[in-house]
Design a protein around this motif. Sequence first.
Motif, PDB file in Angstrom:
ATOM      1  N   LEU A  84       8.457  60.708  15.697  1.00 52.17           N
ATOM      2  CA  LEU A  84       9.745  60.260  15.317  1.00 52.17           C
ATOM      3  C   LEU A  84      10.274  59.089  16.578  1.00 52.17           C
ATOM      4  N   ALA A  85       9.997  59.477  17.668  1.00 50.14           N
ATOM      5  CA  ALA A  85      10.225  58.326  18.574  1.00 50.14           C
ATOM      6  C   ALA A  85       9.728  56.941  18.531  1.00 50.14           C
ATOM      7  N   ALA A  86       8.489  56.985  18.017  1.00 45.70           N
ATOM      8  CA  ALA A  86       7.562  55.564  17.609  1.00 45.70           C
ATOM      9  C   ALA A  86       8.369  54.926  16.695  1.00 45.70           C
ATOM     10  N   GLN A  87       8.726  55.687  15.747  1.00 43.96           N
ATOM     11  CA  GLN A  87       9.454  55.110  14.571  1.00 43.96           C
ATOM     12  C   GLN A  87      10.693  54.422  15.097  1.00 43.96           C
ATOM     13  N   VAL A  88      11.267  55.301  15.711  1.00 46.04           N
ATOM     14  CA  VAL A  88      12.827  54.722  16.087  1.00 46.04           C
ATOM     15  C   VAL A  88      12.516  53.502  17.079  1.00 46.04           C
ATOM     16  N   ALA A  89      11.744  53.674  17.938  1.00 44.75           N
ATOM     17  CA  ALA A  89      11.486  52.482  18.595  1.00 44.75           C
ATOM     18  C   ALA A  89      11.000  50.979  17.945  1.00 44.75           C
ATOM     19  N   SER A  90      10.162  51.471  17.062  1.00 45.50           N
ATOM     20  CA  SER A  90       9.769  50.356  16.069  1.00 45.50           C
ATOM     21  C   SER A  90      10.835  49.509  15.424  1.00 45.50           C
ATOM     22  N   GLU A  91      11.968  50.407  14.940  1.00 41.85           N
ATOM     23  CA  GLU A  91      12.992  49.858  14.219  1.00 41.85           C
ATOM     24  C   GLU A  91      13.852  49.141  15.235  1.00 41.85           C
ATOM     25  N   MET A  92      14.164  49.808  16.271  1.00 41.01           N
ATOM     26  CA  MET A  92      15.042  49.187  17.402  1.00 41.01           C
ATOM     27  C   MET A  92      14.589  47.814  17.838  1.00 41.01           C
ATOM     28  N   ARG A  93      13.375  47.637  18.137  1.00 44.74           N
ATOM     29  CA  ARG A  93      12.664  46.308  18.507  1.00 44.74           C
ATOM     30  C   ARG A  93      12.873  45.299  17.267  1.00 44.74           C
ATOM     31  N   ARG A  94      12.910  45.665  15.973  1.00 40.21           N
ATOM     32  CA  ARG A  94      13.266  44.853  14.830  1.00 40.21           C
ATOM     33  C   ARG A  94      14.831  44.366  14.882  1.00 40.21           C
ATOM     34  N   LEU A  95      15.766  45.404  15.135  1.00 35.76           N
ATOM     35  CA  LEU A  95      17.127  45.227  15.207  1.00 35.76           C
ATOM     36  C   LEU A  95      17.529  44.215  16.471  1.00 35.76           C
ATOM     37  N   ALA A  96      16.665  44.465  17.487  1.00 37.18           N
ATOM     38  CA  ALA A  96      16.892  43.493  18.742  1.00 37.18           C
ATOM     39  C   ALA A  96      16.413  42.161  18.802  1.00 37.18           C
ATOM     40  N   ARG A  97      15.794  41.731  17.663  1.00 36.84           N
ATOM     41  CA  ARG A  97      14.947  40.572  17.708  1.00 36.84           C
ATOM     42  C   ARG A  97      16.007  39.536  17.893  1.00 36.84           C
ATOM     43  N   TYR A  98      17.389  39.601  17.394  1.00 39.23           N
ATOM     44  CA  TYR A  98      18.354  38.472  17.640  1.00 39.23           C
ATOM     45  C   TYR A  98      18.349  37.889  19.098  1.00 39.23           C
ATOM     46  N   GLN A  99      18.158  38.756  19.853  1.00 39.67           N
ATOM     47  CA  GLN A  99      18.202  38.733  21.420  1.00 39.67           C
ATOM     48  C   GLN A  99      16.889  38.585  22.116  1.00 39.67           C
ATOM     49  N   GLN A 100      16.681  37.910  23.078  1.00 44.16           N
ATOM     50  CA  GLN A 100      15.484  37.551  23.647  1.00 44.16           C
ATOM     51  C   GLN A 100      15.358  38.636  24.925  1.00 44.16           C
ATOM     52  N   ASN A 101      13.891  39.007  24.861  1.00 43.72           N
ATOM     53  CA  ASN A 101      13.583  39.714  26.140  1.00 43.72           C
ATOM     54  C   ASN A 101      14.057  40.997  26.334  1.00 43.72           C
ATOM     55  N   ILE A 102      14.535  41.825  25.295  1.00 42.03           N
ATOM     56  CA  ILE A 102      14.941  43.245  25.357  1.00 42.03           C
ATOM     57  C   ILE A 102      13.792  43.890  25.052  1.00 42.03           C
ATOM     58  N   LYS A 103      13.625  44.856  26.162  1.00 42.33           N
ATOM     59  CA  LYS A 103      12.490  45.639  26.366  1.00 42.33           C
ATOM     60  C   LYS A 103      12.728  47.104  25.983  1.00 42.33           C
ATOM     61  N   VAL A 104      11.912  47.664  24.839  1.00 44.45           N
ATOM     62  CA  VAL A 104      11.894  49.013  24.346  1.00 44.45           C
ATOM     63  C   VAL A 104      10.879  49.704  25.037  1.00 44.45           C
ATOM     64  N   VAL A 105      10.878  50.638  25.819  1.00 45.25           N
ATOM     65  CA  VAL A 105       9.935  51.765  26.187  1.00 45.25           C
ATOM     66  C   VAL A 105       9.658  53.045  25.823  1.00 45.25           C
ATOM     67  N   VAL A 106       8.777  53.449  25.075  1.00 46.80           N
ATOM     68  CA  VAL A 106       8.568  54.921  24.560  1.00 46.80           C
ATOM     69  C   VAL A 106       8.031  55.664  25.620  1.00 46.80           C
ATOM     70  N   LEU A 107       8.401  56.692  25.947  1.00 45.73           N
ATOM     71  CA  LEU A 107       7.886  57.985  26.977  1.00 45.73           C
ATOM     72  C   LEU A 107       7.623  59.188  26.263  1.00 45.73           C
ATOM     73  N   CYS A 108       6.501  59.577  25.738  1.00 41.28           N
ATOM     74  CA  CYS A 108       6.252  60.911  25.085  1.00 41.28           C
ATOM     75  C   CYS A 108       5.152  61.363  25.971  1.00 41.28           C
ATOM     76  N   GLY A 109       5.024  62.702  25.618  1.00 45.11           N
ATOM     77  CA  GLY A 109       3.898  63.324  25.959  1.00 45.11           C
ATOM     78  C   GLY A 109       2.770  63.168  25.037  1.00 45.11           C
ATOM     79  N   GLY A 110       1.546  63.564  25.221  1.00 45.30           N
ATOM     80  CA  GLY A 110       0.321  63.434  24.546  1.00 45.30           C
ATOM     81  C   GLY A 110      -0.481  62.284  25.106  1.00 45.30           C
ATOM     82  N   GLN A 111      -0.089  61.494  26.053  1.00 47.10           N
ATOM     83  CA  GLN A 111      -0.692  60.241  26.436  1.00 47.10           C
ATOM     84  C   GLN A 111      -0.686  60.285  27.884  1.00 47.10           C
ATOM     85  N   SER A 112      -1.195  59.433  28.567  1.00 47.70           N
ATOM     86  CA  SER A 112      -1.346  59.107  29.889  1.00 47.70           C
ATOM     87  C   SER A 112       0.008  58.811  30.473  1.00 47.70           C
TER      88      SER A 112
END
Length: 474
Positions: A84-112
């Motif tokens: 769900l976090a990955a899905q939400v972040a992906s959609e938020m990046r699309r919705l943020a396209r109207y602004q430049q340089n908006i950085k969305v970071v995903v922080l979840c377990g299961g990865q380093s």
Amino acid sequence: MSTRSFDSLKLAPAQLQNLADLGYREMTDIQAAALPAAMAGEDLIAQAKTGSGKTATFALPLLSKLNPRDFGTQALVLCPTRELAAQVASEMRRLARYQQNIKVVVLCGGQSIGPQIGSLEHGAHIVVGTPGRIKDHLRKETLSLGRVSTLVLDEADRMLEMGFIDDISAIIDHTPQTRQTLLFSATYPDDINALSQRFQKSPREISVTAFVDDSLLEQQFFICQRNEKLSGLEKLLHRIRPDSAIVFCNTKESTREVCERLLESGIDALSLNGDLEQRDRDQVLVQFRQQSCRVLVATDVAARGLDIDGLPAVFNYDTPRDVETYVHRIGRTGRAGQPGLAVTLLAENERHRLDAISAYQGKELAFEVLAAVPTAKQHMPRAAYATLAIAGGRKDKVRPGDILGALTGEAGIDGKAVGRIDIMDHVAYVAVDNDLAGQALNRLTNGKIKGRKFKVRKLKGQPRARSRGSTGRR
């Protein structure tokens, strides 16, 4: 101007154009009900299910407040699962396209955690993550939430069900009391109200009644003896023969039992439950999305955040314990103008649940006796594709076109035999026609992708669970 028009909101002209470009034509029910209050800065407690448009409901107000020049974390979105976090972040990046340089970071377990720390060192306007990993970063002091102006608790009911209440409380203590808090939940149990009272300020309560669109979604109910459920599910799958389907169970043990039975009957199935390590969960989901597995057997929590385009059918092997969960399950099919089918198996002593579903929908729902349903003359067809895993991904500059080129060039595979390609950070997955999978595997193993050699393997069978002792709901 229509009250469902995004023009009725105080959004930047560039964002309105971005919404139009993305296909956001008018507000959904939850957006129309919640966005005016959210844009005004009010706290919300909103009842909304996956697929209702709730991501935009919290993303649009959040983005409108961001200061692009401040790379401190200004918004935090907590989700129950990595998917769900990955899905939400992906959609938020699309919705943020109207602004430049908006950085969305995903922080979840299961990865380093190391690469995540590296990303945070360069700043993050928005952090989306699971409570456990967010708490890890706070403990390591690699994440600061002192400038958070918007906190979102997405699918809060599932986070509480998964035991995250203490982590959530600890995380919220790191945020300013002046923040706006938006809480979303598919169901509304008592502990959600208690959570709201602890962390929100006079929240506006929004509830959009879930409904079933009979023009798109057909519901079928079958009564049987409890000990006939396994054979009954097998019979219905062979009879209906959907291209793909999710089978919902209430416990992890049921997912394993059902999946084993389906495999024995020649149906390509994989199970998804909380016993799987994150890497194995990812591989199960990739195979299902790439149609190298026809049936996914899952619990509600494991499937949370799983959004499959054009899913033709959902089966309830176990009847959900409440009507809201039933509507949430079947709402995964019959979407985006595509027809869907929801099939539910009911034991004789579960007829009262059908009555509850009928009362909730305000109509009488018919049922059939499963024993009277004829056995199918043809079996459900096998999966059309096999999934190959390539040990190189986004971080290795591998792109879908590179893989397609290697398959159709050196490997000599017809492009029509190549299906979906998914690129992760360090691994890529490609669906290849089952009859040509061996040839593709051999050629890729002995050939090159983008001028480099990568290890390649075919994904086969159910990943081994980390524990088989628990029968909990996850």
